[in-house]
Design an enzyme around this catalytic site. Structure first.
Site, PDB file in Angstrom:
ATOM      1  N   ASN A 199      17.711 -37.369  26.383  1.00 57.50           N
ATOM      2  CA  ASN A 199      18.150 -37.809  27.500  1.00 57.50           C
ATOM      3  C   ASN A 199      19.369 -38.902  27.095  1.00 57.50           C
ATOM      4  O   ASN A 199      19.502 -39.040  26.103  1.00 57.50           O
ATOM      5  CB  ASN A 199      17.061 -38.508  28.311  1.00 57.50           C
ATOM      6  CG  ASN A 199      17.486 -38.743  29.640  1.00 57.50           C
ATOM      7  OD1 ASN A 199      18.566 -38.464  30.236  1.00 57.50           O
ATOM      8  ND2 ASN A 199      16.487 -39.112  30.521  1.00 57.50           N
ATOM      9  N   HIS A 238      20.672 -33.899  37.184  1.00 58.84           N
ATOM     10  CA  HIS A 238      20.624 -34.479  36.051  1.00 58.84           C
ATOM     11  C   HIS A 238      21.025 -33.580  35.170  1.00 58.84           C
ATOM     12  O   HIS A 238      20.593 -32.461  35.059  1.00 58.84           O
ATOM     13  CB  HIS A 238      19.643 -35.477  35.526  1.00 58.84           C
ATOM     14  CG  HIS A 238      19.575 -36.274  34.442  1.00 58.84           C
ATOM     15  ND1 HIS A 238      20.924 -36.903  34.253  1.00 58.84           N
ATOM     16  CD2 HIS A 238      18.891 -36.497  33.360  1.00 58.84           C
ATOM     17  CE1 HIS A 238      20.661 -37.874  33.427  1.00 58.84           C
ATOM     18  NE2 HIS A 238      19.538 -37.624  32.699  1.00 58.84           N
TER      19      HIS A 238
END
Length: 312
Positions: free
Chosen positions: A282, A265
């Site tokens: 995020n 990620h």
């Protein structure tokens, strides 16, 4: 978009239907109904039974974790609580490291900053939501460019991740994964539209569209950051970092430390506190974590120092 993974969960479903219908605790039933309403979840009848099984399992794990006083962070129900772990990884985590790349276990000491120093750019960045598209690479790249313009140039842009997903296809694969450095480089070479002009759809199959007559924004390029130089770079403005987010799905708050270095990620590092813990932005919306942010344990936790880039 939600994948059901019905084949892998069939045994669990068949053995649990009776238990869910007759013995599921009231608090779990109520929590599931509240969850469906809050996150606007709608299922067919067979899938709802399947999702209730997964929700119950995750709910019990959340309660057990939060009851453990040795933990340094808490977890909570969020948009991923009806996902199995395999689904979560397959849908949300699609970053593919460069061919042949392997994480290093070398101890990293940050240079160029004072002891107990801290910086926090959270007020200068936007939390967005990639939804069910595995394009963390694009959100991180766009976030880095937005932060560069906001902090270095005093220009407040909200730029289009969807344009990058649709159009940067040389090595990047839209919702199936990509590389933030290539995304930043693409913006430098070809420019990018504003988010309002090229609206996010979270769709990997859209055709790249050029909006003639609409101004594009360009940065100058991308720069790789040495492992020892992350703090010094972040002190200027936020940077992209690649991480192992396998266990991030239910994070709520506190100092997270439960991960390996299986990079999957890409996020934005927007600061660090006086203890050296990283402040991470995020791309899973504001209902996840600390209003969309995470506090990550100091050091190379989740492989955070392994691969970093900044827009220039």
């Amino acid at each position: 978009m939600q994948k059901t993974f019905l084949v892998s969960g069939l045994t669990l479903l068949l053995t649990s239907i009776g238990s869910i219908q007759n013995h599921q605790p009231d608090d779990v039933s109520l929590a599931f109904q509240e969850f469906k309403k809050k996150y606007q979840k709608s299922y067919t009848i067979p899938e709802e039974i399947f999702r209730r099984v997964i929700f119950r399992s995750n709910y019990e794990k959340i309660q057990a974790h939060n009851s453990d006083k040795t933990q340094t962070y808490s977890v909570d129900v969020n948009q991923f609580t009806d996902f199995s772990q395999d689904e979560f990884v397959a849908i949300q985590l699609s970053f593919i490291p460069p061919s042949g790349w392997k994480p290093s276990d070398e101890e990293v000491i940050q240079v160029g900053v004072e002891p107990n120093d801290s910086v926090d750019w959270r007020s200068k960045v936007r939390v967005k939501n990639q939804q069910w598209c595995g394009a963390g690479w694009a959100f991180s790249a766009v976030g880095a460019v937005e932060a560069f313009f906001k902090i270095k140039k005093n220009l407040d842009y909200s730029l289009s991740e969807q344009y990058l997903i649709d159009c940067d296809r040389t090595k990047n694969k839209g919702c199936l994964g990509g590389h933030p450095d290539l995304g930043i480089k693409y913006i430098a070479n070809y420019g990018i539209y504003s988010e309002s002009a090229y609206i996010y759809a979270g769709d990997r199959n859209q055709v790249c569209t050029q909006l003639y007559g609409i101004h594009k924004i360009k940065n100058s390029g991308v720069q790789s950051i040495e492992k020892t130089g992350l703090k010094a770079a972040i002190k200027e403005y936020p940077i992209t970092v690649s991480v192992d987010a396998t266990n991030w799905n239910h994070y709520k708050e506190g100092v997270f430390n439960n991960c390996n270095k299986n990079i999957n990620h890409v996020v934005l590092a927007v600061g660090y506190d006086s203890k050296g813990n990283w402040i991470i932005k995020n791309s899973w919306g504001t209902t996840w974590g600390e209003q969309g942010f995470m506090t990550l344990k100091a050091g190379d936790t989740c492989g955070v120092t392994q691969m970093a880039f900044k827009a220039i």
